[in-house]
Design an enzyme around this catalytic site. Structure first.
Site, PDB file in Angstrom:
ATOM      1  N   LYS A 122       0.813  -1.225   0.000  1.00  0.00           N
ATOM      2  CA  LYS A 122       0.000   0.000   0.000  1.00  0.00           C
ATOM      3  C   LYS A 122       0.847   1.276   0.000  1.00  0.00           C
ATOM      4  O   LYS A 122       0.508   2.265   0.619  1.00  0.00           O
ATOM      5  CB  LYS A 122      -0.976   0.006   1.186  1.00  0.00           C
ATOM      6  CG  LYS A 122      -1.978  -1.157   1.162  1.00  0.00           C
ATOM      7  CD  LYS A 122      -3.122  -0.894   2.109  1.00  0.00           C
ATOM      8  CE  LYS A 122      -4.259  -1.886   2.037  1.00  0.00           C
ATOM      9  NZ  LYS A 122      -4.064  -3.190   1.432  1.00  0.00           N
ATOM     10  N   LYS A 202      14.428 -21.378  -5.661  1.00  0.00           N
ATOM     11  CA  LYS A 202      15.564 -21.045  -6.515  1.00  0.00           C
ATOM     12  C   LYS A 202      16.634 -20.306  -5.702  1.00  0.00           C
ATOM     13  O   LYS A 202      16.325 -19.411  -4.927  1.00  0.00           O
ATOM     14  CB  LYS A 202      15.074 -20.140  -7.651  1.00  0.00           C
ATOM     15  CG  LYS A 202      16.146 -19.717  -8.629  1.00  0.00           C
ATOM     16  CD  LYS A 202      15.550 -18.708  -9.608  1.00  0.00           C
ATOM     17  CE  LYS A 202      16.604 -17.801 -10.212  1.00  0.00           C
ATOM     18  NZ  LYS A 202      17.469 -18.412 -11.186  1.00  0.00           N
ATOM     19  N   LYS A 205      19.998 -14.405  -4.104  1.00  0.00           N
ATOM     20  CA  LYS A 205      20.382 -13.505  -3.020  1.00  0.00           C
ATOM     21  C   LYS A 205      19.154 -12.910  -2.348  1.00  0.00           C
ATOM     22  O   LYS A 205      19.134 -12.704  -1.144  1.00  0.00           O
ATOM     23  CB  LYS A 205      21.256 -12.380  -3.582  1.00  0.00           C
ATOM     24  CG  LYS A 205      22.590 -12.295  -2.898  1.00  0.00           C
ATOM     25  CD  LYS A 205      23.321 -11.031  -3.311  1.00  0.00           C
ATOM     26  CE  LYS A 205      23.290 -10.029  -2.182  1.00  0.00           C
ATOM     27  NZ  LYS A 205      23.579  -8.669  -2.608  1.00  0.00           N
TER      28      LYS A 205
END
Ligand code: TRP
Length: 332
Positions: A122, A202, A205
């Site tokens: 928001k 996956k 970083k």
């Protein structure tokens, strides 16, 4: 003349996902005789979209360069250079920006993801989005198109960027003539395309689930021990096709070793034993390069020399191609 090119953004110490998804396949391609020229560069200007500390910036650049060298990039066959050493790329970026509809950037995945996140939080849609992030795919297109690249080995997450580069090239060629820009193709290496991280998502970083390449042996061991496993008892048979440890193991081990570990899974293997097996193959793979990496990082003048040589090789190409492109686009 066939050229391959790829870049790595220096945003932190490289991890196993970078190794398997980009570095290892790219190094293997250098030895592939289908290609006459290989260009590998450190996409340092791309890192400026997020890195604000010059010390960190510089250290990351060296770290990426040392990584490629340590992992065996053949510097007689490949050109290793730093993106920002070649100013022509920024000139081309501007020209390409003027050829790119804004809507194409609105649809780019990484920008869209950021907007989506803002909507969920928001906040203003474009909160935290700088123009570098927004234009990221155009600088990347310039990286590729400046060197008349045919093939770009990348991870799956980069496919859209190559599509953008291709569509910009097509637009330029329609406007200025077919010989203006070479239309590039992506090359996705299936084996390394999906590298699971510590939690099975996956390796990335942004998920904080990476195994970085240059940990000490002890730390590497610790990290591998953190891989998420279920609570099944050691003697229970386990499914080798549904295991993060096994998926990673397959990326490093020989076929006979893989078969042997699969057999142990079916017989019932303790997670500790499986993790140890994984640690051993990863460590065997990395221990030689780790020493080279450490030496380079302790004497960065060696890296400077290599990047200097790469700079003059890349510069020659960039000047030649930019002359052609500039002439076709501006008449000068
Ligand atoms: N965007 C790529 C990444 O995040 C890095 C990159 C920049 C790149 N320019 C490139 C990759 C050109 C291939 C070709 O990993």
């Amino acid at each position: 003349m066939k050229t391959i090119l790829t870049g790595i953004k220096p945003t932190g110490t490289p991890h196993l996902g970078n190794l398997l998804g980009a570095i290892r396949p790219a190094i293997e391609l250098t030895n592939n005789s289908d290609f006459d020229r290989s260009l590998y560069f450190i996409a340092d200007s791309h890192a400026l979209t997020s890195i604000r500390d010059p010390k960190e910036y510089k250290e990351n650049v060296y770290s990426v360069a040392a990584t490629w060298i340590a992992l065996g990039l053949d510097l007689d066959k490949a050109i290793l250079f730093k993106q920002s050493d070649i100013p022509e790329v920024f000139e081309l970026t501007w020209m390409l920006q003027c050829l790119t509809p804004k809507g194409d950037m609105n649809r780019a995945h990484s920008y869209k993801a950021k907007v989506q996140q803002n909507i969920e939080n928001k906040t203003d849609e474009d909160h935290g989005v700088n123009m570098g992030l927004y234009n990221y795919p155009i600088l990347m297109s310039a990286d590729i198109l400046l060197y008349d690249t045919n093939i770009v080995p990348v991870g799956k997450d980069q496919i859209q960027h190559i599509e953008i580069a291709r569509s910009i090239a097509q637009r330029a060629n329609q406007l200025y003539g077919a010989s203006c820009l070479v239309e590039p193709q992506e090359l996705i290496q299936e084996a390394g395309a999906y590298v699971p991280g510590l939690d099975g998502r996956k390796m990335s970083k942004s998920y904080g689930n990476t195994i970085s390449l240059w940990e000490t042996e002890k730390k590497l061991r610790k990290l591998i021990n953190k891989i998420t496993t279920d609570s099944s008892a050691p003697e229970e048979p386990k499914n080798p096709d549904d295991s993060i440890i096994m998926d990673l193991y397959k990326l490093f081990a020989r076929p006979s070793e893989i078969q042997a570990l699969e057999k142990r899974y079916k017989e019932g293997i303790g997670w500790g034993e499986a993790k140890l097996a994984l640690f051993e193959v990863v460590n065997e793979y990395l221990s030689g390069p780790r020493e080279i990496y450490t030496n380079l990082m302790n004497d960065k003048t060696q890296i400077d020399k290599i990047l200097d040589r790469g700079r003059s090789q890349a510069k020659e190409l960039a000047e030649k191609n930019m002359k052609r492109i500039r002439k076709m686009i501006t008449g000068f």
